[in-house]
Scaffold this active site. Structure first.
Site, PDB file in Angstrom:
ATOM      1  N   ARG A  27       0.823  -1.226   0.000  1.00  0.00           N
ATOM      2  CA  ARG A  27       0.000   0.000   0.000  1.00  0.00           C
ATOM      3  C   ARG A  27       0.851   1.268   0.000  1.00  0.00           C
ATOM      4  O   ARG A  27       0.456   2.278   0.568  1.00  0.00           O
ATOM      5  CB  ARG A  27      -0.984   0.035   1.185  1.00  0.00           C
ATOM      6  CG  ARG A  27      -2.003  -1.086   1.165  1.00  0.00           C
ATOM      7  CD  ARG A  27      -3.258  -0.740   1.966  1.00  0.00           C
ATOM      8  NE  ARG A  27      -4.061  -1.941   2.146  1.00  0.00           N
ATOM      9  CZ  ARG A  27      -4.401  -2.448   3.324  1.00  0.00           C
ATOM     10  NH1 ARG A  27      -4.042  -1.848   4.438  1.00  0.00           N
ATOM     11  NH2 ARG A  27      -5.113  -3.552   3.390  1.00  0.00           N
ATOM     12  N   ARG A  31      -3.355   6.292   1.132  1.00  0.00           N
ATOM     13  CA  ARG A  31      -3.952   7.440   1.825  1.00  0.00           C
ATOM     14  C   ARG A  31      -3.031   8.147   2.810  1.00  0.00           C
ATOM     15  O   ARG A  31      -3.347   9.227   3.277  1.00  0.00           O
ATOM     16  CB  ARG A  31      -5.215   6.983   2.573  1.00  0.00           C
ATOM     17  CG  ARG A  31      -6.381   6.688   1.658  1.00  0.00           C
ATOM     18  CD  ARG A  31      -7.567   6.163   2.428  1.00  0.00           C
ATOM     19  NE  ARG A  31      -7.319   4.839   3.000  1.00  0.00           N
ATOM     20  CZ  ARG A  31      -8.133   4.225   3.838  1.00  0.00           C
ATOM     21  NH1 ARG A  31      -9.230   4.828   4.251  1.00  0.00           N
ATOM     22  NH2 ARG A  31      -7.855   3.022   4.286  1.00  0.00           N
ATOM     23  N   ARG A  40      -6.930  11.187  -5.703  1.00  0.00           N
ATOM     24  CA  ARG A  40      -8.180  10.435  -5.549  1.00  0.00           C
ATOM     25  C   ARG A  40      -9.385  11.377  -5.606  1.00  0.00           C
ATOM     26  O   ARG A  40     -10.414  11.045  -6.205  1.00  0.00           O
ATOM     27  CB  ARG A  40      -8.170   9.655  -4.230  1.00  0.00           C
ATOM     28  CG  ARG A  40      -9.493   8.938  -3.989  1.00  0.00           C
ATOM     29  CD  ARG A  40      -9.436   7.938  -2.887  1.00  0.00           C
ATOM     30  NE  ARG A  40     -10.785   7.535  -2.510  1.00  0.00           N
ATOM     31  CZ  ARG A  40     -11.069   6.555  -1.678  1.00  0.00           C
ATOM     32  NH1 ARG A  40     -10.098   5.856  -1.146  1.00  0.00           N
ATOM     33  NH2 ARG A  40     -12.307   6.247  -1.376  1.00  0.00           N
ATOM     34  N   ASP A  77      -6.805  -2.897  -7.247  1.00  0.00           N
ATOM     35  CA  ASP A  77      -7.468  -3.513  -6.102  1.00  0.00           C
ATOM     36  C   ASP A  77      -7.554  -5.013  -6.343  1.00  0.00           C
ATOM     37  O   ASP A  77      -7.637  -5.443  -7.488  1.00  0.00           O
ATOM     38  CB  ASP A  77      -8.872  -2.928  -5.919  1.00  0.00           C
ATOM     39  CG  ASP A  77      -9.476  -3.327  -4.574  1.00  0.00           C
ATOM     40  OD1 ASP A  77     -10.211  -4.331  -4.525  1.00  0.00           O
ATOM     41  OD2 ASP A  77      -9.180  -2.661  -3.573  1.00  0.00           O
ATOM     42  N   TYR A 154     -14.909 -12.656  -0.327  1.00  0.00           N
ATOM     43  CA  TYR A 154     -15.619 -11.399  -0.607  1.00  0.00           C
ATOM     44  C   TYR A 154     -16.823 -11.631  -1.516  1.00  0.00           C
ATOM     45  O   TYR A 154     -17.872 -11.016  -1.350  1.00  0.00           O
ATOM     46  CB  TYR A 154     -14.672 -10.399  -1.288  1.00  0.00           C
ATOM     47  CG  TYR A 154     -13.666  -9.772  -0.369  1.00  0.00           C
ATOM     48  CD1 TYR A 154     -14.037  -8.751   0.513  1.00  0.00           C
ATOM     49  CD2 TYR A 154     -12.331 -10.179  -0.373  1.00  0.00           C
ATOM     50  CE1 TYR A 154     -13.103  -8.157   1.354  1.00  0.00           C
ATOM     51  CE2 TYR A 154     -11.392  -9.589   0.464  1.00  0.00           C
ATOM     52  CZ  TYR A 154     -11.779  -8.585   1.332  1.00  0.00           C
ATOM     53  OH  TYR A 154     -10.869  -8.006   2.168  1.00  0.00           O
TER      54      TYR A 154
END
Length: 355
Positions: A27, A31, A40, A77, A154
């Protein structure tokens, strides 16, 4: 295309001599960087960012502008494959990924097709091509996918879960049905990763985020067996170079020997396994990637440096170590703390590589 200015990462994965231990962060485009948050916002949403090859390239390169990292990782992703299968991926603010159409019965699973990477996931391949071009040989580019078991959880749950009630329920009640889903996913992941290599990815990583929630018996049958199938089906050479493959099962420290048996080139470790113990167990069969607790980066730069030194000392002399966090960097980590880790790795590791 194969002229790399810095191939330290690829050399370490192949256990070839390096001048210092290479480092990148899971990552690393994310963020915790204000420039990522700005891009973003410009994109409109997380998925819009993923699906815009130019902006995906921009955020992939942002951490490399700040830090002397030894690899770039494709910004994407793990849930792109289920989305391309028609499940309707979306992200709720503060709740993570969700699917509009989860798969919970045979009819839904039978209806799933294996996506064509250049058609249904063209935006990912375009991002790989764009990033590879813009990197211009600065560092290698890592492509990745989620593991079949992780993707299946998921797809069945429809969102993140703490209990895995529906997915494990299917596994225990209807194992043949679960295997048919995993079978399709293994084929899809293999094609997807091979398409990333064709587009320019120079190393591959399989993220088995939820394999560690399984019992040893179920891990072998429902997670590892399908990662084995993927490793067997991957393109392992491109541009005249080996394309190394890293397997990472979070919480999978007890299965390192079995994972090494797949024929992968490296194993990712989370922070619950001592890297020196892991090296003693798998020997020279695979390289090891990891494994600083991401929360260490909340501490002072002095404490970060000390923790980096301890991991390097635990691994010991010689190549075959790629320094990384034991999982993704947290969004609230100060970027200068990441810088302190990267600087410490490069500086403190050199004596371990002196000939």
């Amino acid at each position: 295309m194969s002229d790399l200015k810095n191939d330290r990462f690829l050399r370490a994965l192949m256990r070839q001599p390096v001048d210092a231990t290479p480092v990148w962060m899971m990552r690393q485009a994310g963020r915790y960087l204000p420039e990522y948050r700005a891009t973003r916002e410009k994109a409109g949403s997380f998925m819009d960012l993923c699906m815009n090859p130019e902006l995906a390239c921009e955020v992939t390169l942002q951490p490399l502008e700040r830090f002397p990292l030894d690899a770039a990782i494709l910004f994407s992703d793990i849930l792109t494959i289920p989305d391309a299968m028609g499940l309707g991926l979306y992200f709720s603010e503060g709740e993570g990924p969700r699917f509009k159409r989860p798969v919970r019965d045979r009819a839904a699973i039978d209806a799933l097709g294996v996506p064509d990477p250049e058609q249904d996931l063209r935006y990912v391949m375009d991002a790989v091509r764009t990033i590879r071009r813009e990197l211009n040989g600065r560092v290698p580019l890592i492509g990745f996918s989620g593991s079949p078991w992780t993707l299946a959880t998921y797809m069945i749950e429809g969102s993140s879960t703490k209990t895995f009630a529906r997915s494990k329920g299917m596994m225990f009640d209807e194992p043949a049905l679960m295997h048919s889903l995993l079978d399709k996913l293994a084929a899809a992941v293999t094609e997807y990763l091979n398409a990333q290599v064709a587009a320019g990815a120079q190393a591959l990583m399989v993220f088995d985020t939820w394999g560690g929630t399984l019992s040893p018996r179920d891990y072998k049958a429902f997670s590892l067996a399908y990662m084995q199938r993927i490793v067997d089906g991957l393109t392992r050479e491109a541009d005249g170079r080996k394309v190394p493959v890293i397997l990472f099962t979070k919480g999978g420290g007890q299965w390192l020997e079995l994972m090494a048996d797949t024929g992968c080139d490296a194993l990712g470790l989370d922070w619950t396994t001592d890297i020196g113990d892991a090296r003693a167990r798998v020997g020279d069969r695979v390289a090891l990637q990891g494994n600083l607790d991401p929360c260490t980066l909340y501490a002072s730069p002095q404490a970060i440096r000390r923790s980096v030194g301890e991991i390097l000392a635990s691994y010991g002399k010689g190549s075959g170590h790629v320094f990384n966090l034991g999982h993704g960097i947290h969004p609230t980590i100060p970027p200068e703390h990441a810088a302190a880790m990267i600087e410490a790795v490069h500086e403190l590791s050199r004596p371990y590589h002196a000939t």
